[in-house]
Design an enzyme around this catalytic site. Structure first.
Site, PDB file in Angstrom:
ATOM      1  N   MET A   1     -20.680 -24.913 -58.440  1.00  9.54           N
ATOM      2  CA  MET A   1     -20.288 -24.508 -57.094  1.00  9.54           C
ATOM      3  C   MET A   1     -18.772 -24.533 -56.899  1.00  9.54           C
ATOM      4  SD  MET A   1     -23.191 -23.671 -56.003  1.00  9.54           S
ATOM      5  CE  MET A   1     -22.838 -23.321 -54.291  1.00  9.54           C
TER       6      MET A   1
ATOM      7  N   GLU B   1     -35.575 -17.672 -61.336  1.00  7.10           N
ATOM      8  CA  GLU B   1     -34.295 -17.918 -62.017  1.00  7.10           C
ATOM      9  C   GLU B   1     -34.534 -18.620 -63.340  1.00  7.10           C
ATOM     10  OE1 GLU B   1     -31.254 -19.860 -59.679  1.00  7.10           O
ATOM     11  OE2 GLU B   1     -31.935 -18.852 -57.861  1.00  7.10           O
TER      12      GLU B   1
ATOM     13  N   GLU C   1     -13.643 -10.977 -58.902  1.00  7.67           N
ATOM     14  CA  GLU C   1     -14.219 -10.739 -57.587  1.00  7.67           C
ATOM     15  C   GLU C   1     -15.569 -11.448 -57.510  1.00  7.67           C
ATOM     16  OE1 GLU C   1     -15.209  -7.074 -54.503  1.00  7.67           O
ATOM     17  OE2 GLU C   1     -14.560  -6.620 -56.546  1.00  7.67           O
TER      18      GLU C   1
ATOM     19  N   HIS D   1     -26.986 -15.843 -59.725  1.00  7.88           N
ATOM     20  CA  HIS D   1     -26.775 -15.859 -58.280  1.00  7.88           C
ATOM     21  C   HIS D   1     -28.109 -15.625 -57.582  1.00  7.88           C
ATOM     22  CE1 HIS D   1     -24.598 -15.426 -54.527  1.00  7.88           C
ATOM     23  NE2 HIS D   1     -25.321 -14.341 -54.280  1.00  7.88           N
TER      24      HIS D   1
END
Length: 193
Positions: free
Chosen positions: A94, A178, A147, A113
């Protein structure tokens, strides 16, 4: 040997899924790949304790000990580089990484993500998807660029949003996907590397 360094901040469930897949599927014998280190920016990370208990090389580097993101990222790179990583995998790490750090590991820095990118970059993805009235949500494995959450997509998993879903209920369903998606994308990458 293709060394994999995994960066975590919390529980490390995606890291665990990766380590267990590597062992179960014999990544070392198939592709000469192994998880060589797990690094956390939090000493109290449950994932770090799990990795230590399994004999993996671990390290802690608290971002709070640094005056700038650049200083933290430079110190983090100093922990990563001795492993000569083929891949650096973000698994619930994080921290927003600096452009210099991203450039250093360009092409081998990967993240997972909890949304179907390009939708819902950043935080609170499940709440935002529900509030937007989306029919589906999911997870995306992507290459990391400067980005935030905009790198090349390597794989996605789709989960329906059910009537009455809460962000927590949706998050749990997405997380289970995930745990399948991330190891499969990494295995595919290793097979082609």
């Amino acid at each position: 040997m293709k060394n994999i360094v995994i960066l975590i901040s919390g529980g490390g469930s995606n890291m665990r899924a990766l380590v267990e897949a590597a062992q179960r599927e014999g990544w070392d014998k198939r592709w000469g790949a192994r998880v060589s280190a797990v690094i956390s920016n939090r000493a109290d990370s449950a994932g770090l304790a799990w990795a230590q208990a399994r004999g993996l090389t671990t390290a802690v580097l608290s971002h709070r000990d640094f005056a700038s993101r650049e200083a933290f990222d430079e110190a983090l790179a100093a922990l990563i580089d001795p492993h000569q990583p083929t891949l650096v995998l973000l698994a619930g790490f994080m921290r927003i990484l600096t452009p210099g750090f991203v450039a250093r590991y360009a092409g081998r820095l990967v993240n997972i993500h909890p949304s179907l990118l390009p939708a819902f970059t950043g935080l609170d993805t499940h709440r935002r998807a529900i509030e937007a009235g989306c029919a589906v949500a999911g997870a995306t494995v992507h290459q990391v660029t400067a980005e935030l959450d905009h790198g090349h997509i390597l794989g996605q998993a789709v989960v329906p949003i059910l009537p009455g879903d809460t962000p927590d209920a949706l998050a749990a369903r997405v997380l289970s996907q995930e745990h399948r998606l991330y190891p499969s994308v990494v295995a595919r990458w290793l097979a082609g590397a």
